[in-house]
Design a protein around this motif. Structure first.
Motif, PDB file in Angstrom:
ATOM      1  N   SER A 262       0.864  -1.181   0.000  1.00 22.11           N
ATOM      2  CA  SER A 262       0.000   0.000   0.000  1.00 22.11           C
ATOM      3  C   SER A 262       0.896   1.226   0.000  1.00 22.11           C
ATOM      4  O   SER A 262       2.094   1.133   0.308  1.00 22.11           O
ATOM      5  N   ILE A 263       0.350   2.367  -0.343  1.00 27.48           N
ATOM      6  CA  ILE A 263       1.141   3.606  -0.330  1.00 27.48           C
ATOM      7  C   ILE A 263       1.529   3.966   1.098  1.00 27.48           C
ATOM      8  O   ILE A 263       2.643   4.442   1.348  1.00 27.48           O
ATOM      9  N   LYS A 264       0.627   3.728   2.037  1.00 28.69           N
ATOM     10  CA  LYS A 264       0.956   3.980   3.448  1.00 28.69           C
ATOM     11  C   LYS A 264       2.139   3.130   3.876  1.00 28.69           C
ATOM     12  O   LYS A 264       3.065   3.612   4.542  1.00 28.69           O
ATOM     13  N   ASP A 265       2.128   1.872   3.477  1.00 27.52           N
ATOM     14  CA  ASP A 265       3.236   0.971   3.792  1.00 27.52           C
ATOM     15  C   ASP A 265       4.506   1.416   3.070  1.00 27.52           C
ATOM     16  O   ASP A 265       5.609   1.328   3.622  1.00 27.52           O
ATOM     17  N   PHE A 266       4.370   1.905   1.841  1.00 31.89           N
ATOM     18  CA  PHE A 266       5.523   2.409   1.101  1.00 31.89           C
ATOM     19  C   PHE A 266       6.231   3.508   1.878  1.00 31.89           C
ATOM     20  O   PHE A 266       7.461   3.522   1.985  1.00 31.89           O
ATOM     21  N   TRP A 267       5.456   4.438   2.439  1.00 31.02           N
ATOM     22  CA  TRP A 267       6.061   5.547   3.160  1.00 31.02           C
ATOM     23  C   TRP A 267       6.545   5.153   4.548  1.00 31.02           C
ATOM     24  O   TRP A 267       7.262   5.937   5.192  1.00 31.02           O
ATOM     25  N   ARG A 268       6.195   3.988   5.023  1.00 35.84           N
ATOM     26  CA  ARG A 268       6.834   3.457   6.235  1.00 35.84           C
ATOM     27  C   ARG A 268       8.227   2.922   5.915  1.00 35.84           C
ATOM     28  O   ARG A 268       9.050   2.766   6.805  1.00 35.84           O
ATOM     29  N   ARG A 269       8.446   2.599   4.635  1.00 38.73           N
ATOM     30  CA  ARG A 269       9.679   1.937   4.221  1.00 38.73           C
ATOM     31  C   ARG A 269      10.619   2.839   3.423  1.00 38.73           C
ATOM     32  O   ARG A 269      11.816   2.580   3.358  1.00 38.73           O
ATOM     33  N   TRP A 270      10.111   3.876   2.778  1.00 40.37           N
ATOM     34  CA  TRP A 270      10.902   4.744   1.896  1.00 40.37           C
ATOM     35  C   TRP A 270      11.352   5.992   2.651  1.00 40.37           C
ATOM     36  O   TRP A 270      10.535   6.662   3.289  1.00 40.37           O
ATOM     37  N   HIS A 271      12.639   6.305   2.539  1.00 41.94           N
ATOM     38  CA  HIS A 271      13.193   7.532   3.143  1.00 41.94           C
ATOM     39  C   HIS A 271      12.596   7.717   4.536  1.00 41.94           C
ATOM     40  O   HIS A 271      11.959   8.734   4.836  1.00 41.94           O
ATOM     41  N   MET A 272      12.844   6.729   5.399  1.00 39.69           N
ATOM     42  CA  MET A 272      12.163   6.648   6.683  1.00 39.69           C
ATOM     43  C   MET A 272      12.450   7.836   7.598  1.00 39.69           C
ATOM     44  O   MET A 272      11.589   8.258   8.363  1.00 39.69           O
ATOM     45  N   SER A 273      13.659   8.377   7.518  1.00 46.28           N
ATOM     46  CA  SER A 273      13.969   9.528   8.367  1.00 46.28           C
ATOM     47  C   SER A 273      13.167  10.757   7.940  1.00 46.28           C
ATOM     48  O   SER A 273      12.753  11.566   8.773  1.00 46.28           O
ATOM     49  N   LEU A 274      12.918  10.900   6.628  1.00 41.73           N
ATOM     50  CA  LEU A 274      12.059  11.992   6.155  1.00 41.73           C
ATOM     51  C   LEU A 274      10.605  11.720   6.532  1.00 41.73           C
ATOM     52  O   LEU A 274       9.895  12.626   6.990  1.00 41.73           O
TER      53      LEU A 274
END
Length: 469
Positions: A262-274
């Motif tokens: 999911s997109i929500k899951d993507f943003w948990r995994r992508w550029h996590m510090s940002l």
């Protein structure tokens, strides 16, 4: 001097020798000196150095004031003054050709501007909220803001995560040096074997977009998604490896984002510090999900608007950010997205999710929003899968053997990522091997990258993609 240059590793050896030779209590001074030497060698600009130092001095002063007096006005002024270069750069980018050329030329953009600006904002806000105490020693504060392994592309550290590691002085340990070497080799693999090879095809299609349609655009979109990931992960891995040699742990910035369903899951995994920065300093202060579904969605859109602007000035970055915002709003409105799937259904969700992320990356990579939208349109209006079999893809900058190297490298990345997804870190297994056998593996890996990595006309190993944001 950048992370892929020979001079950087000469510089690194000198910095490490200085760090471990001087007394433990003063080792942070070696890092501070290395930070500013790296900044100077990378920019060779007195004006950029002056802006950088001024920003550090300003934010340090406001941190001390906020530590004594928690005042919103002081916090706001401190953030604005400390981020003027970033705000000016983004404003001029939005104006584009309408911006007066004299003003544009006079704006000075220091190295790592976007990344250290985020550090400063988090530092000041955390002092205001009494989460941390302001650093009283200005040189120790400067050491935190300017830490050279991560200043170009992150990750974006919080003060409480990094400050003690920088200041305490660490012991020389063989394990830290060896793990640092492993990470650096892996970073080079990602950069030279995947990112820069994929980038040749990506540049061919995106720079000559009018000549391509259908599967040509699809291939370029997929490869850009992989190029960006390998490039950014490669640089962060290099940063982690260099920091590890000093006994310093940088936070992970990725957790296999293209395995997200999911997109929500993507943003948990992508550029996590940002992502965590946007959550803690934009989304939650706006109200998060505490005030109902409607305001939650508004807060999501605002958060991703900020994310788009952080990545760059211009409508395409705003549009890219809003795409991800709307993706998440739609996911929240469709109950099926909250369900957990296994087997083929889960795999299908991963593929579909990657496709929508890839569409947004096309906008992100294109020279303008208009061009990006045209490319997506041209992708859907021509069905030409035969280009995969008639030799057409060999006219995109890579010959057959280079395609084979790229595909094998992607399979290696997939294999390693699958192991990591199941909690297996292969580099930890190397610690169990004998010293000589480990070095044989390292030498073979370096030789392979040297022979099969992408070098040639127009190639510039210094160009990490996220270093431009």
């Amino acid at each position: 001097m950048t992370y892929t240059s020979f001079s950087f590793y000469v510089f690194l050896v000198i910095a490490l020798l200085a760090y471990y030779i001087i007394p433990k209590a003063y080792r942070w001074l070696a890092i501070l000196l290395a930070n500013f030497c790296f900044f100077w060698f990378a920019t060779e600009s007195i004006s950029k150095m002056a802006v950088f130092v001024t920003t550090i001095v300003l934010s340090y002063g406001f941190g001390v004031i906020l530590n004594q007096k928690k005042n919103k006005a002081i916090l706001f002024i401190g953030i604005i003054l400390s981020t003027i270069p970033l705000l000016a750069d983004r404003a001029m980018a939005f104006l584009g050709d309408r911006a007066p050329k004299g003003i544009v030329d006079s704006i000075i953009i220091p190295l790592g501007l976007s990344f250290y600006s985020m550090q400063i904002i988090a530092y000041l806000v955390d002092i205001y909220k009494s989460k941390i105490e302001a650093q009283k020693n200005p040189l120790k504060y400067a050491t935190f803001i300017s830490f050279f392994p991560q200043i170009i592309q992150g990750p974006i550290p919080r003060y409480e995560q990094l400050s003690d590691q920088l200041i305490r002085g660490n012991e020389l340990k063989e394990d830290n040096i060896m793990k640092g070497i492993q990470l650096i080799i892996w970073g080079f693999f990602l950069k030279f074997m995947i990112a820069d090879k994929a980038g040749i095809v990506v540049d061919t299609v995106f720079d000559g977009y009018e000549a391509y349609h259908g599967f040509f655009v699809l291939i370029a979109g997929i490869l850009y998604s992989l190029q960006l990931y390998a490039d950014f992960l490669g640089c962060v891995t290099l940063s982690q490896g260099v920091a590890k040699m000093f006994g310093i742990e940088l936070v992970n910035n990725f957790e296999r984002p293209y395995f997200a369903d999911s997109i929500k899951d993507f943003w948990r995994r992508w550029h996590m510090s940002l992502s965590s920065w946007l959550r803690d300093y934009i989304y939650i202060p706006l109200g998060g999900n505490r005030k109902g579904a409607f305001l939650k969605n508004i807060n999501l859109l605002i958060t991703f608007l900020v994310s788009g602007i952080w990545h760059g000035g211009g409508l395409k970055y705003v549009f890219w950010g809003m795409m991800h915002g709307f993706y998440q709003v739609i996911e929240g409105l469709v109950p099926a997205f909250s369900r957990k799937f296994r087997g083929p259904a889960h795999t299908a969700r991963i593929i579909i999710n990657f496709f929508f992320v890839m569409l947004a990356w096309i906008i992100f990579r294109a020279d303008s929003l208009k061009i990006g939208l045209r490319m997506i349109y041209r992708m859907f209006t021509r069905f030409n899968p035969w280009i995969l079999f008639d030799g057409s893809i060999f006219e995109l900058g890579l010959v057959q053997k280079e395609w084979e190297v790229l595909i094998v490298s992607l399979l290696v990345l997939l294999f390693v990522s699958r192991k990591q997804e199941h909690g297996i870190v292969l580099r930890d297994r190397f610690a169990e091997y004998r010293f000589i056998f480990r070095w044989i593996i390292y030498i073979v890996a370096i030789a392979t990258i040297w022979v099969f990595g992408t070098y040639g006309l127009g190639y510039d190993a210094n160009d990490f993609i996220y270093g431009g944001f």
